[in-house]
Design a protein around this motif. Structure first.
Motif, PDB file in Angstrom:
ATOM      1  N   PRO A 213       0.756  -1.288  -0.122  1.00 33.95           N
ATOM      2  CA  PRO A 213       0.072   0.091  -0.130  1.00 33.95           C
ATOM      3  C   PRO A 213       0.617   1.277   0.224  1.00 33.95           C
ATOM      4  N   ALA A 214       2.089   1.162   0.864  1.00 30.47           N
ATOM      5  CA  ALA A 214       2.808   2.454   0.691  1.00 30.47           C
ATOM      6  C   ALA A 214       3.478   2.935  -0.698  1.00 30.47           C
ATOM      7  N   ILE A 215       3.892   1.607  -1.290  1.00 32.23           N
ATOM      8  CA  ILE A 215       4.345   1.988  -2.655  1.00 32.23           C
ATOM      9  C   ILE A 215       3.273   2.247  -3.468  1.00 32.23           C
ATOM     10  N   ALA A 216       2.309   1.626  -3.559  1.00 30.74           N
ATOM     11  CA  ALA A 216       1.086   2.099  -4.241  1.00 30.74           C
ATOM     12  C   ALA A 216       0.775   3.506  -4.168  1.00 30.74           C
ATOM     13  N   ALA A 217       0.641   4.116  -3.105  1.00 30.64           N
ATOM     14  CA  ALA A 217       0.326   5.317  -2.483  1.00 30.64           C
ATOM     15  C   ALA A 217       1.535   6.354  -3.399  1.00 30.64           C
ATOM     16  N   ARG A 218       2.637   6.065  -3.251  1.00 33.31           N
ATOM     17  CA  ARG A 218       3.722   6.901  -3.891  1.00 33.31           C
ATOM     18  C   ARG A 218       3.528   7.019  -5.533  1.00 33.31           C
ATOM     19  N   LEU A 219       3.203   5.768  -6.167  1.00 33.64           N
ATOM     20  CA  LEU A 219       3.047   5.728  -7.579  1.00 33.64           C
ATOM     21  C   LEU A 219       1.888   6.724  -7.871  1.00 33.64           C
ATOM     22  N   GLU A 220       0.789   6.437  -7.060  1.00 34.17           N
ATOM     23  CA  GLU A 220      -0.396   7.482  -7.314  1.00 34.17           C
ATOM     24  C   GLU A 220       0.049   8.826  -7.294  1.00 34.17           C
ATOM     25  N   ARG A 221       0.739   9.140  -6.255  1.00 33.70           N
ATOM     26  CA  ARG A 221       1.169  10.822  -6.049  1.00 33.70           C
ATOM     27  C   ARG A 221       2.113  11.196  -7.232  1.00 33.70           C
ATOM     28  N   GLU A 222       2.964  10.164  -7.749  1.00 32.86           N
ATOM     29  CA  GLU A 222       3.775  10.401  -9.007  1.00 32.86           C
ATOM     30  C   GLU A 222       2.976  10.378 -10.114  1.00 32.86           C
ATOM     31  N   ALA A 223       1.921   9.840 -10.253  1.00 34.76           N
ATOM     32  CA  ALA A 223       1.189  10.019 -11.412  1.00 34.76           C
ATOM     33  C   ALA A 223       0.676  11.133 -11.843  1.00 34.76           C
ATOM     34  N   THR A 224       0.261  11.973 -10.885  1.00 33.34           N
ATOM     35  CA  THR A 224      -0.292  13.172 -10.884  1.00 33.34           C
ATOM     36  C   THR A 224       0.746  14.119 -11.631  1.00 33.34           C
ATOM     37  N   ARG A 225       2.178  14.099 -11.727  1.00 31.55           N
ATOM     38  CA  ARG A 225       3.066  15.034 -12.092  1.00 31.55           C
ATOM     39  C   ARG A 225       3.013  14.823 -13.686  1.00 31.55           C
ATOM     40  N   ASP A 226       3.236  15.679 -14.279  1.00 33.35           N
ATOM     41  CA  ASP A 226       3.431  15.812 -15.671  1.00 33.35           C
ATOM     42  C   ASP A 226       4.960  15.608 -16.086  1.00 33.35           C
ATOM     43  N   THR A 227       5.571  14.514 -15.907  1.00 30.70           N
ATOM     44  CA  THR A 227       6.968  14.299 -16.004  1.00 30.70           C
ATOM     45  C   THR A 227       7.009  12.681 -16.694  1.00 30.70           C
ATOM     46  N   GLU A 228       8.283  12.460 -16.993  1.00 22.58           N
ATOM     47  CA  GLU A 228       8.587  11.077 -17.358  1.00 22.58           C
ATOM     48  C   GLU A 228       8.256  10.092 -16.383  1.00 22.58           C
ATOM     49  N   ALA A 229       8.455  10.319 -14.989  1.00 22.97           N
ATOM     50  CA  ALA A 229       8.110   9.533 -13.944  1.00 22.97           C
ATOM     51  C   ALA A 229       6.601   9.279 -13.655  1.00 22.97           C
ATOM     52  N   GLY A 230       6.161  10.198 -13.815  1.00 22.96           N
ATOM     53  CA  GLY A 230       4.554  10.736 -13.686  1.00 22.96           C
ATOM     54  C   GLY A 230       3.768   9.662 -14.782  1.00 22.96           C
ATOM     55  N   ARG A 231       4.395   9.897 -15.894  1.00 27.00           N
ATOM     56  CA  ARG A 231       3.497   9.205 -17.234  1.00 27.00           C
ATOM     57  C   ARG A 231       3.815   7.536 -16.855  1.00 27.00           C
ATOM     58  N   LEU A 232       5.284   7.203 -16.333  1.00 29.80           N
ATOM     59  CA  LEU A 232       5.515   5.806 -16.363  1.00 29.80           C
ATOM     60  C   LEU A 232       4.832   5.173 -15.119  1.00 29.80           C
ATOM     61  N   ALA A 233       4.386   6.049 -13.966  1.00 31.92           N
ATOM     62  CA  ALA A 233       3.584   5.449 -12.635  1.00 31.92           C
ATOM     63  C   ALA A 233       2.319   5.336 -13.363  1.00 31.92           C
ATOM     64  N   LYS A 234       1.768   6.161 -13.983  1.00 31.67           N
ATOM     65  CA  LYS A 234       0.530   6.315 -14.481  1.00 31.67           C
ATOM     66  C   LYS A 234       0.213   4.835 -15.443  1.00 31.67           C
ATOM     67  N   TRP A 235       1.352   4.642 -16.348  1.00 31.23           N
ATOM     68  CA  TRP A 235       1.280   3.277 -16.924  1.00 31.23           C
ATOM     69  C   TRP A 235       1.190   2.038 -16.205  1.00 31.23           C
ATOM     70  N   MET A 236       2.116   2.429 -15.073  1.00 33.58           N
ATOM     71  CA  MET A 236       2.019   1.061 -14.331  1.00 33.58           C
ATOM     72  C   MET A 236       0.742   0.944 -13.627  1.00 33.58           C
ATOM     73  N   LEU A 237       0.139   1.932 -13.237  1.00 32.52           N
ATOM     74  CA  LEU A 237      -1.035   1.767 -12.378  1.00 32.52           C
ATOM     75  C   LEU A 237      -2.134   1.333 -13.465  1.00 32.52           C
ATOM     76  N   SER A 238      -1.942   1.725 -14.597  1.00 34.96           N
ATOM     77  CA  SER A 238      -3.017   1.390 -15.827  1.00 34.96           C
ATOM     78  C   SER A 238      -3.383  -0.379 -16.091  1.00 34.96           C
ATOM     79  N   LEU A 239      -2.231  -0.738 -15.348  1.00 33.19           N
ATOM     80  CA  LEU A 239      -1.978  -2.338 -15.664  1.00 33.19           C
ATOM     81  C   LEU A 239      -2.952  -3.269 -14.682  1.00 33.19           C
ATOM     82  N   GLY A 240      -3.410  -2.487 -13.832  1.00 31.75           N
ATOM     83  CA  GLY A 240      -4.066  -3.199 -12.544  1.00 31.75           C
ATOM     84  C   GLY A 240      -3.589  -3.397 -11.476  1.00 31.75           C
ATOM     85  N   VAL A 241      -2.531  -2.583 -11.164  1.00 28.57           N
ATOM     86  CA  VAL A 241      -1.892  -2.555  -9.963  1.00 28.57           C
ATOM     87  C   VAL A 241      -2.806  -2.094  -8.742  1.00 28.57           C
ATOM     88  N   PRO A 242      -2.984  -2.758  -7.824  1.00 31.45           N
ATOM     89  CA  PRO A 242      -3.928  -2.358  -6.655  1.00 31.45           C
ATOM     90  C   PRO A 242      -3.816  -0.837  -6.065  1.00 31.45           C
TER      91      PRO A 242
END
Length: 245
Positions: A213-242
């Protein structure tokens, strides 16, 4: 292009006898019979002046070009050391050539391990990449991972390299994903953030491991950024990561 033998030079249906050469030309002819003087061969087995010129260029804007040529010369711990130290000026453009060259140097591992205490920043990052390219077994991997974990506490190019490499070689190591994700809680560069998310992707996706849950929360937060890291985090979350919720 001319070919040479003990009698002289031959090319394009022409023959230049040895006796027709000046003393200086005869000396160059004798050298040519021992070693090809074309540009490619000079790089494969460079004269001291050629090697010195390329090594000197590592300290200037032409470092990436010089590294490309040096990575294709005869294997030498001294050249490997120079390539790694060039990371003080730039790291990312030199990674591929340093990895390529290190894999050809027989004593690369002990040479690089010996350098680590004196390296910082991009030079340390290049040493990490070279060590990853030359690690031989699980014992080497464990040694490298200890150094990478230490580098994760920073915020410089060495941290960027460590984050990416943890994702490559750290799968299955307990608590390592959490340690890597903690870097996202700090003020670090976009390059470091991207390497961290990339490392997390590599640690989780091959086996479809579920992030904590702690890592998932960080990925969600990162996904809000308009950066390469944010887009990669959003892609990872789109694959069904809880998600953390």
């Amino acid at each position: 292009m001319w070919s040479v033998d003990e009698h002289g030079l031959y090319g394009d249906d022409k023959h230049l006898p040895l006796d027709d050469l000046t003393a200086d030309e005869q000396e160059r002819h004798a050298e040519a019979r021992e070693r090809c003087m074309c540009g490619m061969c000079q790089l494969l087995r460079p004269d001291p002046a050629v090697a010195a010129s390329l090594l000197d260029a590592l300290d200037h804007d032409s470092a990436a070009s010089a590294a490309w040529y040096l990575a294709r010369t005869r294997a030498s711990p001294a050249i490997l050391t120079a390539l790694v130290r060039a990371g003080d000026n730039m790291m990312r453009p030199l990674v591929e050539d340093v990895e390529r060259y290190a894999s050809r140097v027989p004593d690369a591992w002990p040479t690089l391990i010996g350098l680590l205490p004196d390296l910082r920043g991009g030079a340390l990052g290049l040493a990490f990449y070279a060590l990853a390219a030359t690690s031989r077994d699980d014992a080497d991997r464990a040694v490298l991972l200890r150094h990478l974990r230490t580098a994760l506490a920073g915020s410089d190019p060495a941290t960027e390299a460590a984050a990416e490499l943890v994702g490559r070689i750290g799968r299955g190591v307990p608590e390592l994903p959490e340690k890597l994700a903690e870097v996202l809680d700090r003020e670090v560069s976009d390059e470091v953030r991207h390497s961290v998310v990339l490392g997390l992707v590599n640690l989780h996706l091959p086996g479809r491991r579920t992030p904590s849950p702690a890592i998932a929360a960080r990925l969600e937060r990162e996904a809000t950024r308009d950066t390469e890291a944010g887009r990669l985090a959003k892609w990872m979350l789109s694959l069904g990561v809880p998600t953390a919720g």
